[in-house]
Design an enzyme around this catalytic site. Structure first.
Site, PDB file in Angstrom:
ATOM      1  N   THR A  71       0.832  -1.204   0.000  1.00  0.00           N
ATOM      2  CA  THR A  71       0.000   0.000   0.000  1.00  0.00           C
ATOM      3  C   THR A  71       0.867   1.255   0.000  1.00  0.00           C
ATOM      4  O   THR A  71       0.611   2.206  -0.750  1.00  0.00           O
ATOM      5  CB  THR A  71      -0.916   0.000   1.247  1.00  0.00           C
ATOM      6  OG1 THR A  71      -1.796  -1.129   1.167  1.00  0.00           O
ATOM      7  CG2 THR A  71      -1.735   1.277   1.334  1.00  0.00           C
ATOM      8  N   ASN A  98      -6.288  -8.625  -7.921  1.00  0.00           N
ATOM      9  CA  ASN A  98      -6.351  -9.473  -6.730  1.00  0.00           C
ATOM     10  C   ASN A  98      -7.648 -10.269  -6.614  1.00  0.00           C
ATOM     11  O   ASN A  98      -7.655 -11.366  -6.086  1.00  0.00           O
ATOM     12  CB  ASN A  98      -6.130  -8.638  -5.474  1.00  0.00           C
ATOM     13  CG  ASN A  98      -6.877  -7.327  -5.496  1.00  0.00           C
ATOM     14  OD1 ASN A  98      -6.740  -6.538  -6.428  1.00  0.00           O
ATOM     15  ND2 ASN A  98      -7.686  -7.085  -4.492  1.00  0.00           N
ATOM     16  N   GLN A 117       0.029  -8.603  -6.844  1.00  0.00           N
ATOM     17  CA  GLN A 117      -0.455  -9.969  -7.061  1.00  0.00           C
ATOM     18  C   GLN A 117       0.329 -10.719  -8.123  1.00  0.00           C
ATOM     19  O   GLN A 117       0.089 -11.910  -8.320  1.00  0.00           O
ATOM     20  CB  GLN A 117      -1.943  -9.956  -7.445  1.00  0.00           C
ATOM     21  CG  GLN A 117      -2.870  -9.581  -6.313  1.00  0.00           C
ATOM     22  CD  GLN A 117      -2.854 -10.591  -5.167  1.00  0.00           C
ATOM     23  OE1 GLN A 117      -2.427 -11.733  -5.310  1.00  0.00           O
ATOM     24  NE2 GLN A 117      -3.311 -10.154  -4.000  1.00  0.00           N
ATOM     25  N   SER A 127       4.560  -6.329  -2.631  1.00  0.00           N
ATOM     26  CA  SER A 127       4.234  -6.472  -1.214  1.00  0.00           C
ATOM     27  C   SER A 127       4.825  -7.773  -0.689  1.00  0.00           C
ATOM     28  O   SER A 127       4.685  -8.818  -1.323  1.00  0.00           O
ATOM     29  CB  SER A 127       2.710  -6.477  -1.077  1.00  0.00           C
ATOM     30  OG  SER A 127       2.335  -6.962   0.195  1.00  0.00           O
ATOM     31  N   THR A 176      14.342   4.025  10.172  1.00  0.00           N
ATOM     32  CA  THR A 176      15.279   2.907  10.251  1.00  0.00           C
ATOM     33  C   THR A 176      14.636   1.668   9.642  1.00  0.00           C
ATOM     34  O   THR A 176      13.495   1.332   9.949  1.00  0.00           O
ATOM     35  CB  THR A 176      15.673   2.654  11.720  1.00  0.00           C
ATOM     36  OG1 THR A 176      16.268   3.856  12.215  1.00  0.00           O
ATOM     37  CG2 THR A 176      16.663   1.508  11.842  1.00  0.00           C
ATOM     38  N   CYS A 232     -21.930  -8.058   1.262  1.00  0.00           N
ATOM     39  CA  CYS A 232     -22.134  -8.060   2.696  1.00  0.00           C
ATOM     40  C   CYS A 232     -20.922  -8.498   3.485  1.00  0.00           C
ATOM     41  O   CYS A 232     -20.993  -8.648   4.686  1.00  0.00           O
ATOM     42  CB  CYS A 232     -23.285  -8.984   3.033  1.00  0.00           C
ATOM     43  SG  CYS A 232     -24.777  -8.050   3.191  1.00  0.00           S
TER      44      CYS A 232
HETATM   45  C1  LIG Z   1      -2.962  -5.763  -5.972  1.00  0.00           C
HETATM   46  C2  LIG Z   1      -2.583  -5.352  -4.589  1.00  0.00           C
HETATM   47  N1  LIG Z   1      -1.997  -4.161  -4.385  1.00  0.00           N
HETATM   48  C3  LIG Z   1      -1.639  -3.750  -3.165  1.00  0.00           C
HETATM   49  C4  LIG Z   1      -1.866  -4.514  -2.047  1.00  0.00           C
HETATM   50  C5  LIG Z   1      -1.504  -3.975  -0.692  1.00  0.00           C
HETATM   51  O1  LIG Z   1      -0.376  -4.589  -0.138  1.00  0.00           O
HETATM   52  P1  LIG Z   1      -0.144  -4.511   1.434  1.00  0.00           P
HETATM   53  O2  LIG Z   1      -1.117  -5.453   2.056  1.00  0.00           O
HETATM   54  O3  LIG Z   1       1.284  -4.954   1.634  1.00  0.00           O
HETATM   55  O4  LIG Z   1      -0.340  -3.105   1.864  1.00  0.00           O
HETATM   56  C6  LIG Z   1      -2.484  -5.757  -2.217  1.00  0.00           C
HETATM   57  C7  LIG Z   1      -2.795  -6.614  -1.048  1.00  0.00           C
HETATM   58  O5  LIG Z   1      -3.830  -6.484  -0.389  1.00  0.00           O
HETATM   59  C8  LIG Z   1      -2.856  -6.184  -3.502  1.00  0.00           C
HETATM   60  O6  LIG Z   1      -3.482  -7.347  -3.700  1.00  0.00           O
HETATM   61 ZN   LIG Z   2     -26.411  -8.932   4.433  1.00  0.00          ZN
END
Ligand SMILES: Cc1ncc(COP(=O)(O)O)c(C=O)c1O
Ligand SMILES: [Zn+2]
Lengths: 384, 125
Positions: A72, A151, A179, A199, A237, A325
């Site tokens: 992220t 994903n 992914q 990631s 760090t 949901c």
């Molecule tokens: C396509 C994609 N991008 C970014 C992320 C985010 O990675 P992280 O969980 O290390 O923040 C994910 C995982 O949830 C992902 O599947």
């Molecule tokens: Zn529901």
């Protein structure tokens, strides 16, 4: 009851080899990589070895790899970092409707700052048309960001082609390889990308580490200010042990990727076949062939996703859902919506994502446990 | 995240199915998440003599549907109408906050079924 984990797109266990490689870097080799004494130098060497392994996986130079605190963060850094550095050149970004929230929310944040963002549609298999990218480019476009593999449904985007278009127009190109790392080749010169995020915890390294590839010459305004870590691009760090783990995970991914992808493709297709042989009216979401080996996203007519997940969970089987949901989110899957799946109904689906922990026996078990669950839920459903 | 009661009703829902000779039917869709419930009632002397449901939805939707049928079985229509989504959630030992919207479904479908019965059985004007 043997537990079966089929949610590797959400996260993976730390590989025992990765854990072993990390072990010394908590209490034995614990120096601060920025310190000049022997303790620090030893830590620094380990850190740079890890960087070298990521660089190798990407076909990049070590200097072009910046460690981050997650996938992220890498996405945020790429998108906001480019936008803020190139604001004088333009104010327009191009992305797709099916990106991870790390990308969508970063773009949304920039929109609030006055940037303009084009969210390209995808076809029914989840693919972006490169021509749409070309048409969306204007004189003001400074960045294109399109994920390598999705994903939720696993669809692979035509990244090399989009990269060529970006380059022809002199626009920077970022891909979220969260992914695809470890599942597909991610050589940056073959993908024609200037920036690439990955990631750790999707490739059997720990959670809370990631990396951003930044092509030489690309300017990035840092997100985090402080010391001179990561060549001044990301202060703090370094998370030494986890980054050593990331390096080891990258090395394993590189040597085992081809064979493991082949194995997973066979398992996944076996699972798909067994399910469709035993259950009627099952629909595949995603591209039939241009899809990462791990991912099988299915809709079962007249049955909602969470009810399937709960039922499988009671049998010790972990899967995920793109259902409206699902706890934590009231939104239906933006990915399935963009693909136009079942337009009259909120999209309901179940994602089976395979990985190193799975065997053919797991696939057998799941395909035996699932039919009575679907039958029970269908009997309860007002839909036909 | 779900209470044991919710999981019990999810796994062993009470009064699932259709009533072919129902006196009132209420069908509701949840605009938030798209869950759908269909509720059938059989009425005798102003009391709910039998009730059945069919639900397409998450665990909370199925469990609240099931609990609702238990709460209103045998009640007079007036009593049944006073059963709220809060009563249902409480009878299930609570629902996660982000699932409260799913419990509207059962209450709304019940009200619709009662309304359906009353329109069909209204004395001629
Ligand atoms: C396509 C994609 N991008 C970014 C992320 C985010 O990675 P992280 O969980 O290390 O923040 C994910 C995982 O949830 C992902 O599947
Ligand atoms: Zn529901």
């Amino acid at each position: 009851m043997k537990k079966i984990y089929l949610d590797h797109n959400a996260t993976t266990p730390v590989d025992p080899r990765v854990l072993a490689a990390m072990q010394p870097y908590f209490s034995e080799v614990f120096g601060n990589p920025s310190s000049i004494h022997a303790f620090g130098r030893e830590a620094k060497e380990a850190l740079e070895r890890a960087r070298g392994r990521i660089a190798h996986l990407l076909g990049a130079r070590e200097r072009e790899v910046c460690f981050t605190g997650s996938g992220t963060e890498a996405d945020n850094m790429a998108i906001k970092g480019v936008a803020h550095s190139y604001r004088n050149k333009g104010d327009h970004l191009i992305t797709t409707q099916i990106e991870h929230h790390a990308v969508l929310a970063s773009c949304g944040y920039l929109e609030k700052e006055g940037f303009r963002v084009t969210y390209l549609p995808v076809d029914g298999t989840g693919r972006v048309n490169p021509d749409d990218v070309r048409k969306a480019i204007t004189d003001h476009t400074i960045l294109i960001t399109i994920m390598h593999a999705n994903n939720e449904v696993g669809t692979i985007q035509p990244i090399p082609e989009i990269g060529r278009i970006a380059r022809e127009h002199g626009v920077l190109f970022h891909t979220d390889a969260g992914q695809s790392a470890g599942k597909l080749p991610i050589l940056v010169d073959e993908l024609n990308v200037d920036l690439l995020s990955l990631s750790g915890h999707k490739i059997y390294a720990p959670k809370g580490v990631g990396a951003l590839y930044i092509r030489k010459g690309t300017k990035i305004t840092p997100l985090i200010h402080g010391g001179h870590h990561e060549h001044g691009r990301r202060a703090g760090t370094e998370n030494l042990a986890s980054l050593v783990g990331l390096g080891k995970a990258a090395e394993i991914a590189e040597t085992e990727r081809a064979e493991e992808s082949e194995r997973l493709t066979q398992l996944r297709d076996a699972l798909h076949k067994k399910i469709t042989d035993r259950i009627e009216r099952v629909f595949l979401n995603g591209h039939p062939t241009q899809r990462i080996a791990s991912t099988l996203n299915l809709s079962f007519a007249a049955v909602e996703g969470e009810s399937i997940i709960l039922s499988l969970d009671m049998e010790g089987i972990a899967v995920a859902s793109g259902s409206a949901c699902t706890s934590g989110s009231l939104e239906s899957s933006h990915v399935l919506n963009a693909m136009g799946i079942i337009p009259e109904l909120p999209p309901r689906s179940v994602r089976f994502s395979l990985g190193r922990t799975n065997t053919l026996e797991d696939i057998e078990t799941v395909s035996e446990v699932l039919p009575p669950i679907i039958e029970r839920l269908r009997a309860m459903s007002p839909l036909t | 995240m779900y209470s044991e009661k919710v999981m019990d009703h999810f796994q062993h829902p009470r009064n699932v199915g259709q009533l072919p000779d129902a006196d009132g039917i209420g069908e509701m869709g949840n605009p938030v998440c798209g869950d759908i419930m269909k509720l059938y009632i059989k009425v005798r002397d102003d009391r709910i003599q039998d009730v059945k449901f069919q639900t397409f939805g998450c665990g909370a939707a199925i469990a609240t549907s099931s609990m609702m049928t238990e709460l209103v079985m045998g009640k007079t229509l007036d009593e049944a109408e006073r059963v709220t989504r809060k009563n249902v959630a409480e009878a299930l030992d609570g629902l996660p906050p982000n699932k409260m919207h799913c419990s509207n479904l059962a209450a709304d479908a019940l009200h619709k079924a009662i309304e359906d019965y009353r329109t069909k059985n209204a004395p001629p004007a």
